[in-house]
Design an enzyme around this catalytic site. Structure first.
Site, PDB file in Angstrom:
ATOM      1  N   HIS A   7      33.170 -20.827 -16.074  1.00 37.99           N
ATOM      2  CA  HIS A   7      31.790 -20.364 -15.906  1.00 37.99           C
ATOM      3  C   HIS A   7      30.858 -21.542 -15.638  1.00 37.99           C
ATOM      4  CE1 HIS A   7      31.577 -16.085 -16.527  1.00 37.99           C
ATOM      5  NE2 HIS A   7      32.321 -16.156 -17.622  1.00 37.99           N
ATOM      6  N   HIS A  10      31.694 -13.218 -21.815  1.00 39.55           N
ATOM      7  CA  HIS A  10      31.889 -13.731 -23.172  1.00 39.55           C
ATOM      8  C   HIS A  10      30.545 -13.984 -23.865  1.00 39.55           C
ATOM      9  CE1 HIS A  10      36.168 -14.137 -22.555  1.00 39.55           C
ATOM     10  NE2 HIS A  10      36.330 -14.742 -23.720  1.00 39.55           N
TER      11      HIS A  10
END
Length: 221
Positions: free
Chosen positions: A182, A132
């Site tokens: 993450h 992302h």
């Protein structure tokens, strides 16, 4: 002239810093000290979760997903096609698709497992570097570059759009840590990788554009 020189120095500094951070994190993200801080940061975000923040960051993680970027890429490509900006279409798609391929290869090379905490959403593939962060940096970065050059945006408005672009990318990146999929080191590495890829695409675009203008000049001389 002074502005161009300062812009050039800023770009070179950004490239050097991004490269150093990316390489440094690639060799150190498994070190106990960094892992400890990665875990602390995830736990911090877990501690501040609210229903509003959950919805807010889920929105931005969706903006950075292929579900949003793909149709946006189609819209931008259609706009460029209407303007007969074929070179720009090629490099825009290179920024959109190419960075995804590079990110996939990096993930496969490092094979870092995702955080195993209380994530709000499910995420597949490996964790390092963040897709992302990397994809949105290259995508929105090149979109901003095309926008200011094709529409001839003035310096004052350029700063506004740059701020908007950076804000979107940063919020997308933060959303991945907040949602628990993450580590911060994944995000930093992804942003640095995306920035490096962005500068490469812009450099190649400028080179190709200059070459085309030279060829057109020869044809009319």
């Amino acid at each position: 002239m002074a502005t161009n020189e300062s812009d050039g120095k800023l770009k070179r500094a950004s490239v050097v810093i991004s490269l150093i951070l990316l390489i440094g994190l690639a060799f150190t993200f498994k070190q106990p000290l960094l892992v400890r801080y990665d875990v602390k940061i995830i736990l911090f975000f877990e501690g501040i979760r609210t229903e509003f923040l959950n919805d807010f960051f889920f929105l931005f993680t969706e903006i950075g997903s292929i579900k949003v970027l793909r149709p946006l890429a189609v819209i931008v490509s259609a706009f460029l096609l209407m303007k007969k900006r074929y070179l720009e279409i090629f490099f825009f798609l290179l920024a959109f698709l190419g960075v995804r391929g590079v990110n996939y290869l990096l993930k496969q090379a490092f094979e870092r497992e995702r955080p195993s905490f209380n994530s709000i959403i499910e995420a597949g593939s490996y964790s390092f570097p963040s897709g992302h962060a990397m994809n949105s940096t290259a995508f929105f970065g090149f979109l901003f570059y095309l926008f200011i050059h094709i529409l001839k945006v003035g310096q004052k408005h350029r700063l506004v759009w740059l701020t908007v672009t950076i804000t979107i990318v940063v919020l997308i990146a933060i959303s991945r840590v907040y949602l628990g999929v993450h580590y911060l080191t994944d995000i930093v590495a992804g942003a640095c990788g995306g920035l490096l890829y962005l500068f490469i695409v812009i450099y190649l675009y400028k080179l190709s554009s200059r070459h085309m203008r030279q060829e057109e000049g020869k044809g009319t001389s």
